[in-house]
Design an enzyme around this catalytic site. Structure first.
Site, short mmCIF file in Angstrom:
data_model
loop_
_atom_site.label_atom_id
_atom_site.label_comp_id
_atom_site.label_asym_id
_atom_site.label_seq_id
_atom_site.Cartn_x
_atom_site.Cartn_y
_atom_site.Cartn_z
N TYR A 125 10.21 -13.01 -13.97
CA TYR A 125 9.03 -12.21 -13.55
C TYR A 125 7.77 -12.85 -14.12
CZ TYR A 125 5.66 -8.47 -12.99
OH TYR A 125 4.53 -7.74 -12.65
N ALA A 172 0.82 -1.22 0.00
CA ALA A 172 0.00 0.00 0.00
C ALA A 172 0.86 1.27 0.00
CB ALA A 172 -0.94 0.00 1.21
N LEU A 185 0.90 -2.31 -19.01
CA LEU A 185 1.86 -1.30 -18.53
C LEU A 185 1.17 -0.21 -17.70
CD1 LEU A 185 3.73 -1.19 -21.91
CD2 LEU A 185 4.82 -1.81 -19.73
#
Ligand code: NDP
Ligand code: 8X3
Length: 251
Positions: free
Chosen positions: A150, A12, A182
C-alpha cells in the site's frame, strides 16, 4: 447543467470522494465515478447541482476510456480532476502477503489513477487550464510495518503527482497532492476484508479525521486564486504524530 465548472471525482461512492462531491456540489457540476451504481444514483439524486454518473472499475483500461468518452460533449470539458479512488487490500508482512492484494493495490491506486488521468488530461492541455488533485496519503512519504505494498502504491502516487506538475507546468495546469493520515471511512473495512470490528479498532481511543475534514481541504485548495498552487497538504488527526505514533489515550 448550468455554467459552473466541471469536476470529475473518482471513488465518489463513499468516504472522502462522497464528502468531496457534497462540498464541491456548491460550486461545480459533477461527474461522479465509482463501481457501486446504486450509491452513485442515490448521491446524484441528493446533490443540488448538475451530475453525470459513470460506473466503471478503474482497473479496466478499456472501460475507463469508454466510460469517459461516452460523456456528452458539454461534459467533456473537465476543469477539476479528483483522483481519489483507491484502497488498501490486506495488511501483512511482505513474506506473508497475498499477491492478489498486491495486484489490487497497484492496479487500482496506481494504474487506475493513470488511466483516468490519461482520459482527462489531454483536453486540459488543449484548453490550457485545469486542476488535478491526487489523493495520496501519509503512506506516500512513510512506510510502516505491514504497509509495504500500500505504501509503495502511494509513494508511486507521490511520484506521479510530481511528474504531472513538471509536465503540465507549461500548460498552466495545477497539480496538488492531499496526503491524509487516519481518516475514518470504509477504508479499513476494505483493508480487513469486511471485518468491521477490526476496522473499528483502528480508530478507537482517539478522534480520527473525517472524510468531511479532507473534503474541506480539497475545497480550500481548489478555491485559491488562480495564481496560487498548493502543492502538497499533509493532514493528520491531532492525536497522530506519524504513521506509527498515535496517542490512543487522547479522547
Ligand atoms: P473508501 O473505501 O471509503 O472509498 C474508496 C472509494 O474508492 C470508493 O468510492 C470506491 O468505490 C472507490 N474504488 C475502490 N476501488 C475501485 C475500483 N477498482 N474502481 C473504481 N473505484 C474504486 O476509502 P477512503 O474514502 O478513505 O479512500 C479514498 C482515498 O483516500 C483512497 O485513495 C485512499 O487510499 C486515500 N486515503 C485514505 C485514508 C484513510 O485513512 N481513510 C488516508 C489517506 C489516504 P466503489 O467501491 O463503488 O468502486
Ligand atoms: C491511509 C492511511 O495510515 O492507513 O492511507 O496508511 S494509513
Amino acid at each position: 447543467m448550468d455554467d459552473k465548472p466541471i469536476a470529475l471525482i473518482t471513488g465518489a461512492t463513499s468516504g472522502i470522494g462522497e464528502a468531496t462531491a457534497k462540498i464541491l456540489s456548491k460550486s461545480y457540476n459533477l461527474i461522479l465515478c465509482g463501481r457501486r451504481k446504486d450509491r452513485l444514483d442515490r448521491l446524484g439524486d441528493e446533490l443540488k447541482t448538475g451530475t453525470s454518473l459513470l460506473s466503471f472499475d478503474v482497473r479496466d483500461k478499456e472501460n475507463v476510456f469508454k466510460a469517459i468518452d461516452s460523456l456528452p460533449s458539454e461534459w467533456k470539458k473537465v476543469d477539476v480532476l479528483v483522483n481519489n479512488a483507491g484502497n488498501a487490500h490486506g495488511m501483512d508482512f511482505i513474506h506473508e502477503g497475498n499477491p492478489d492484494d498486491w495486484d489490487a493495490m497497484i492496479d487500482i491506486n496506481v494504474k487506475g489513477l493513470l488511466y483516468v488521468s490519461k482520459a482527462i488530461i489531454p483536453d486540459m492541455v488543449k484548453r490550457k487550464r485545469g486542476h488535478i488533485v491526487n489523493i495520496s496519503s501519509i503512506a506516500g512519504f512513510e512506510v510502516y510495518p505491514k504497509g509495504n505494498v500500500y505504501c509503495a502504491s502511494k509513494h508511486a502516487v507521490d511520484a506521479l503527482t510530481k511528474g504531472m506538475r513538471l509536465d503540465l507546468n507549461p500548460y498552466g495546469i495545477k497539480v496538488t497532492s492531499i496526503d491524509p493520515g487516519l481518516v475514518e471511512t470504509e477504508f479499513s473495512e476494505v483493508r480487513f476484508k469486511g471485518d468491521k470490528e477490526r476496522a473499528k479498532s483502528v480508530y478507537e481511543g482517539f478522534t480520527p479525521l473525517t472524510a468531511h475534514d479532507v473534503a474541506e481541504t480539497i475545497d480550500f485548495v481548489l478555491s485559491r486564486p488562480d495564481h496560487v498552487l498548493i502543492g502538497d497538504v499533509l493532514m493528520l488527526a491531532k492525536a497522530q504524530a506519524n504513521s506509527t505514533i498515535v496517542n490512543k489515550n487522547s479522547q
